[in-house]
Design a protein around this motif. Structure first.
Motif, PDB file in Angstrom:
ATOM      1  N   CYS A  24      -9.386   9.797  -0.161  1.00 40.27           N
ATOM      2  CA  CYS A  24      -8.221   9.290   0.576  1.00 40.27           C
ATOM      3  C   CYS A  24      -7.954  10.182   1.786  1.00 40.27           C
ATOM      4  CB  CYS A  24      -6.972   9.299  -0.304  1.00 40.27           C
ATOM      5  SG  CYS A  24      -7.078   8.311  -1.804  1.00 40.27           S
ATOM      6  N   PRO A  29     -11.739   4.760   2.702  1.00 43.86           N
ATOM      7  CA  PRO A  29     -10.407   5.284   2.420  1.00 43.86           C
ATOM      8  C   PRO A  29      -9.391   4.223   2.055  1.00 43.86           C
ATOM      9  CG  PRO A  29     -10.879   5.357   4.781  1.00 43.86           C
ATOM     10  CD  PRO A  29     -12.156   4.999   4.092  1.00 43.86           C
ATOM     11  N   ILE A  88      -7.023   4.401  -1.270  1.00 46.24           N
ATOM     12  CA  ILE A  88      -5.567   4.507  -1.153  1.00 46.24           C
ATOM     13  C   ILE A  88      -4.891   3.386  -1.938  1.00 46.24           C
ATOM     14  CG2 ILE A  88      -3.637   4.343   0.469  1.00 46.24           C
ATOM     15  CD1 ILE A  88      -5.502   5.736   2.529  1.00 46.24           C
TER      16      ILE A  88
END
Length: 396
Positions: free
Chosen positions: A201, A360, A364
């Motif tokens: 992340c 990412p 997330i």
């Protein structure tokens, strides 16, 4: 809508993943606050996001200059005492004020050290989610517990007592928390430690390439992270290797410059590290998880010169995955580094699309889903308790 309060301390690699998750939770409509360093407040106060500073800017600058002491077990406790404990004292006071009249609140924190969130979680009986940003959060948990609960016992006991926590420090420190591993399972399996994996992340994506003017092409990007953890020797040997290999290299560091006579270009900052990585052929780094994750997502081979803390283990994981070369400190010579640079540049030419990260955004979203699950469980528990109380009162 859930009430979610996050706290994060440390370097850029510690704070940025927490901010990415906090912003995504707010975008889902939850009432979110973040307690972190003043150095990040202005950047994070976008669209009215609720950010609180646990320190002054000068405190944080002092930490960045001193945190190389975390590399040595003999000096790590003093860094905790001089920096993390004052932040915990201030951060816990802020958290305490934020959770007032919010019995449904959940707390989210970096797994290490996470002292402020642990204090308020125990004092208020609130659920806690611990974000493990690097594998050594799990492998060295017992050592951190020893330092906090034994070497710093007097300081931590006084702080815990001020929040009405009278239990044994080790029992308090081991308060159950939902643990999320912010890396993919293939990188290091944390499930045996009770972790749920989300993926790497961070706050930026390589798609931002189009937002910035193209810089001069680079063969090599050198980055030692946002603090001084990499050390001066890292800079010296990395730049020396680039000079021997005759590469077009850029060093990005606010703390160090190339040695006199080096042909390596220097910038103290770049507009976007994600973009800088994406526009380089290979990356020399210190083994920090933030840089590693971005390199994997961008498909950039890595040369890891890792020393101290979690970084040598991270570097070995990268090498075992086939994504780079890790040189132990006893092989930090200009010739060894130059040879590794040549090998990686050849690899980058032959395998230009290498990547093993999940991206990412997906990571997330997974993190947010799991945090929301804790919040829903908390709300269900409170609703059940209210129902029982109402039933008892009606039966009286």
């Amino acid at each position: 809508m859930l009430r979610i309060i996050l706290t994060s301390e440390g370097t850029e690699g510690d704070v940025s993943p927490v901010w990415a998750i906090a912003r995504a939770l707010a975008q889902r409509g939850h009432r979110v606050s973040l307690v972190t360093h003043r150095a990040f407040v202005q950047r994070f106060q976008v669209d009215g996001f609720d950010v609180h500073a646990m320190d002054s800017g000068s405190d944080y600058d002092g930490f960045l200059g001193a945190c190389e002491g975390l590399n040595d077990p003999r000096t790590a406790a003093s860094v905790f005492r001089d920096h993390f404990l004052p932040w915990a004292r201030t951060g816990a006071a802020i958290l305490q004020s934020l959770v007032e009249d919010s019995p449904e609140a959940i707390l989210v924190t970096n797994a290490t050290p996470g002292i402020a969130a642990r204090l308020v979680s125990a004092a208020q009986g609130l659920p806690l989610v611990a974000l493990c940003t690097y594998p050594d959060n799990l492998r060295t948990a017992a050592l951190v517990e020893l330092m906090v609960c034994e070497r710093l016992r007097d300081h931590v006991s006084a702080l815990a007592h001020s929040y009405g926590i009278r239990t044994d420090l080790r029992s308090w420190w081991r308060t159950p928390a939902r643990q999320l591993a912010l890396w993919p399972r293939w990188f290091f399996d944390g499930s045996t430690f009770g972790c749920l994996h989300t993926g790497f992340c961070w706050t930026e994506r390589a798609s931002k390439l189009d937002d910035l003017p193209p810089p001069r092409p680079r063969d090599v990007l050198i980055t030692g992270g946002s603090a001084t953890l990499a050390g001066a020797q890292f800079i010296e040997v990395a730049t020396r290797g680039c000079d021997i290999a005759g590469t077009n290299a850029l060093l990005v560091s606010r703390h160090f410059k190339p040695p006199p006579g080096s042909a390596v270009e220097h910038q103290s900052h770049v507009a976007s590290m994600t973009v800088a990585i994406a526009r380089s052929r290979i990356v020399i780094n210190h083994g920090g998880m933030g840089t590693i994750g971005q390199c994997l997502d961008a498909g950039k081979p890595q040369l890891l010169l890792a020393h101290g803390g979690d970084r040598p283990f991270n570097a070995r994981l990268v090498q075992s995955s086939g994504a780079g070369i890790s040189l132990p400190r006893n092989r930090w010579t200009g010739d060894e580094v130059a040879a590794a640079i040549r090998d990686l540049l050849a690899y980058a030419r032959d395998q230009p699309t290498f990547t093993r990260a999940s991206g990412p955004n997906l990571a997330i979203e997974r993190s947010c889903d799991l945090i929301e699950r804790v919040g829903v469980e908390r709300c269900d528990l409170l609703a059940h308790q209210r129902s029982l109380k109402d039933h008892e009162e009606s039966s009286a």
